[in-house]
Design an enzyme around this catalytic site. Structure first.
Site, PDB file in Angstrom:
ATOM      1  N   LYS A  52       0.819  -1.219   0.000  1.00 45.05           N
ATOM      2  CA  LYS A  52       0.000   0.000   0.000  1.00 45.05           C
ATOM      3  C   LYS A  52       0.855   1.271   0.000  1.00 45.05           C
ATOM      4  CE  LYS A  52      -4.089  -2.058   2.224  1.00 45.05           C
ATOM      5  NZ  LYS A  52      -5.057  -1.919   3.337  1.00 45.05           N
ATOM      6  N   TYR A  86     -12.469  -1.933  -3.800  1.00 49.06           N
ATOM      7  CA  TYR A  86     -12.978  -1.967  -2.418  1.00 49.06           C
ATOM      8  C   TYR A  86     -14.505  -1.799  -2.369  1.00 49.06           C
ATOM      9  CZ  TYR A  86      -8.443  -2.096  -0.007  1.00 49.06           C
ATOM     10  OH  TYR A  86      -7.223  -2.481   0.506  1.00 49.06           O
ATOM     11  N   PHE A 135     -15.459   4.321   6.711  1.00 48.57           N
ATOM     12  CA  PHE A 135     -14.088   4.646   6.317  1.00 48.57           C
ATOM     13  C   PHE A 135     -13.855   4.537   4.813  1.00 48.57           C
ATOM     14  CE2 PHE A 135     -14.236   0.182   7.692  1.00 48.57           C
ATOM     15  CZ  PHE A 135     -13.779  -0.465   6.553  1.00 48.57           C
ATOM     16  N   ARG A 137      -2.357 -14.145   4.954  1.00 47.65           N
ATOM     17  CA  ARG A 137      -3.084 -13.467   6.041  1.00 47.65           C
ATOM     18  C   ARG A 137      -2.305 -13.604   7.354  1.00 47.65           C
ATOM     19  NH1 ARG A 137      -7.280  -9.935   4.609  1.00 47.65           N
ATOM     20  NH2 ARG A 137      -7.370  -9.808   6.865  1.00 47.65           N
ATOM     21  N   THR A 142      -5.763  -6.586  10.958  1.00 53.11           N
ATOM     22  CA  THR A 142      -6.023  -5.322  10.248  1.00 53.11           C
ATOM     23  C   THR A 142      -5.468  -4.124  11.017  1.00 53.11           C
ATOM     24  OG1 THR A 142      -8.060  -6.319   9.408  1.00 53.11           O
ATOM     25  CG2 THR A 142      -7.864  -3.920   9.221  1.00 53.11           C
ATOM     26  N   ARG A 190       2.205  -6.151   9.555  1.00 48.81           N
ATOM     27  CA  ARG A 190       1.486  -4.995  10.101  1.00 48.81           C
ATOM     28  C   ARG A 190       2.021  -4.596  11.472  1.00 48.81           C
ATOM     29  NH1 ARG A 190      -4.456  -6.717   7.718  1.00 48.81           N
ATOM     30  NH2 ARG A 190      -4.434  -5.354   5.883  1.00 48.81           N
ATOM     31  N   ASN A 236      -2.135   0.545   6.713  1.00 50.58           N
ATOM     32  CA  ASN A 236      -1.673  -0.725   7.287  1.00 50.58           C
ATOM     33  C   ASN A 236      -0.862  -1.588   6.325  1.00 50.58           C
ATOM     34  OD1 ASN A 236      -3.766  -1.605   5.746  1.00 50.58           O
ATOM     35  ND2 ASN A 236      -4.946  -2.540   7.391  1.00 50.58           N
ATOM     36  N   HIS A 265      -2.430  -5.269   1.626  1.00 53.12           N
ATOM     37  CA  HIS A 265      -3.730  -5.925   1.426  1.00 53.12           C
ATOM     38  C   HIS A 265      -3.448  -7.389   1.120  1.00 53.12           C
ATOM     39  CE1 HIS A 265      -7.671  -7.011  -0.158  1.00 53.12           C
ATOM     40  NE2 HIS A 265      -7.004  -7.651  -1.099  1.00 53.12           N
ATOM     41  N   GLU A 273      -9.776 -10.856  -7.399  1.00 45.12           N
ATOM     42  CA  GLU A 273      -8.846  -9.729  -7.229  1.00 45.12           C
ATOM     43  C   GLU A 273      -7.653  -9.843  -8.185  1.00 45.12           C
ATOM     44  OE1 GLU A 273      -8.044  -9.637  -2.997  1.00 45.12           O
ATOM     45  OE2 GLU A 273     -10.079  -8.946  -2.547  1.00 45.12           O
TER      46      GLU A 273
HETATM   47  P1  DAT Z   1      -8.133  -6.351   5.835  1.00 40.13           P
HETATM   48  O1  DAT Z   1      -7.311  -5.384   5.016  1.00 40.13           O
HETATM   49  O2  DAT Z   1      -7.373  -6.866   7.026  1.00 40.13           O
HETATM   50  O3  DAT Z   1      -8.731  -7.454   5.017  1.00 40.13           O
HETATM   51  P2  DAT Z   1     -10.800  -5.165   5.896  1.00 40.13           P
HETATM   52  O4  DAT Z   1     -11.076  -5.947   4.655  1.00 40.13           O
HETATM   53  O5  DAT Z   1     -11.757  -5.296   7.035  1.00 40.13           O
HETATM   54  O6  DAT Z   1      -9.342  -5.505   6.478  1.00 40.13           O
HETATM   55  O7  DAT Z   1     -10.696  -3.601   5.553  1.00 40.13           O
HETATM   56  C1  DAT Z   1     -10.070  -3.172   4.351  1.00 40.13           C
HETATM   57  C2  DAT Z   1      -9.203  -1.985   4.674  1.00 40.13           C
HETATM   58  O8  DAT Z   1     -10.026  -0.887   5.087  1.00 40.13           O
HETATM   59  C3  DAT Z   1      -8.211  -2.181   5.821  1.00 40.13           C
HETATM   60  O9  DAT Z   1      -7.034  -2.831   5.427  1.00 40.13           O
HETATM   61  C4  DAT Z   1      -7.971  -0.768   6.252  1.00 40.13           C
HETATM   62  C5  DAT Z   1      -9.333  -0.119   6.061  1.00 40.13           C
HETATM   63  N1  DAT Z   1     -10.092  -0.149   7.317  1.00 40.13           N
HETATM   64  C6  DAT Z   1     -10.730  -1.212   7.874  1.00 40.13           C
HETATM   65  N2  DAT Z   1     -11.329  -0.889   9.034  1.00 40.13           N
HETATM   66  C7  DAT Z   1     -11.048   0.432   9.224  1.00 40.13           C
HETATM   67  C8  DAT Z   1     -11.377   1.374  10.248  1.00 40.13           C
HETATM   68  N3  DAT Z   1     -12.109   1.021  11.309  1.00 40.13           N
HETATM   69  N4  DAT Z   1     -10.898   2.645  10.114  1.00 40.13           N
HETATM   70  C9  DAT Z   1     -10.171   3.011   9.031  1.00 40.13           C
HETATM   71  N5  DAT Z   1      -9.838   2.177   8.034  1.00 40.13           N
HETATM   72  C10 DAT Z   1     -10.253   0.901   8.131  1.00 40.13           C
HETATM   73 MG    MG Z   2     -10.152  -7.406   3.517  1.00 41.00          MG
END
Ligand code: DAT
Ligand code: MG
Length: 140
Positions: free
Chosen positions: A11, A51, A59, A87, A93, A104, A114, A117, A128
């Protein structure tokens, strides 16, 4: 367990800090092989499309702006049980919740910035990968 593929993004917070190599090394050390890789600057359409599953989350706007803010490196990773392995090495996350030694925990700045992805299922990995790569670009 079979050799499978997953999709990864290094990222903007990582490319900005010149951590492309450091992240890739952690992936490789975890037994994952980079079988496709390219550096791109995501368009709004790409970030929103990729996304889309999160479009109703509070967010979402911040996430899309972040993913467009700097170049990213999109990769296809191959290895034993690649989705789960990736993962595992990514960590939770929120870096505050991530286990020591994970990408992370060691490198991420915040829950939003973070660092990586990774696909969350084999089904999503296939979707994807196809979002960013043609078959010819993947060299196993
Ligand atoms: P991951 O990337 O671990 O699969 P996710 O699919 O739940 O997590 O979310 C996608 C991305 O969105 C994540 O990497 C960062 C952002 N994100 C998730 N929860 C968030 C939050 N509470 N505040 C800000 N950004 C967030
Ligand atoms: Mg995800």
């Amino acid at each position: 367990m079979a050799v499978t593929r997953t999709f990864s993004i290094i990222k903007p917070d990582a490319t900005r800090r010149n951590l492309t190599g450091a992240v890739t090394k952690m992936l490789e050390d975890a037994g994952l092989r980079v079988v496709a890789s390219k550096r791109i600057h995501m368009t709004r359409e790409q970030a929103e499309g990729f996304y889309a599953v999160h479009k109703d989350r509070p967010f979402f706007g911040e996430l899309v702006e972040f993913m467009m803010s700097e170049p990213v490196v999109v990769q296809v990773l191959e290895g034993e049980d690649a989705v789960a392995r990736n993962r595992e090495v990514m960590g939770a996350t929120n870096p505050a919740d991530a286990a020591p030694g994970t990408i992370r925990k060691e490198l991420a700045l915040s829950i939003g910035e973070n660092t990586v992805h990774g696909s969350d299922s084999e089904e999503n990995a296939a979707i994807e990968i196809a979002f960013f790569f043609s078959d010819e670009e993947i060299v196993g």
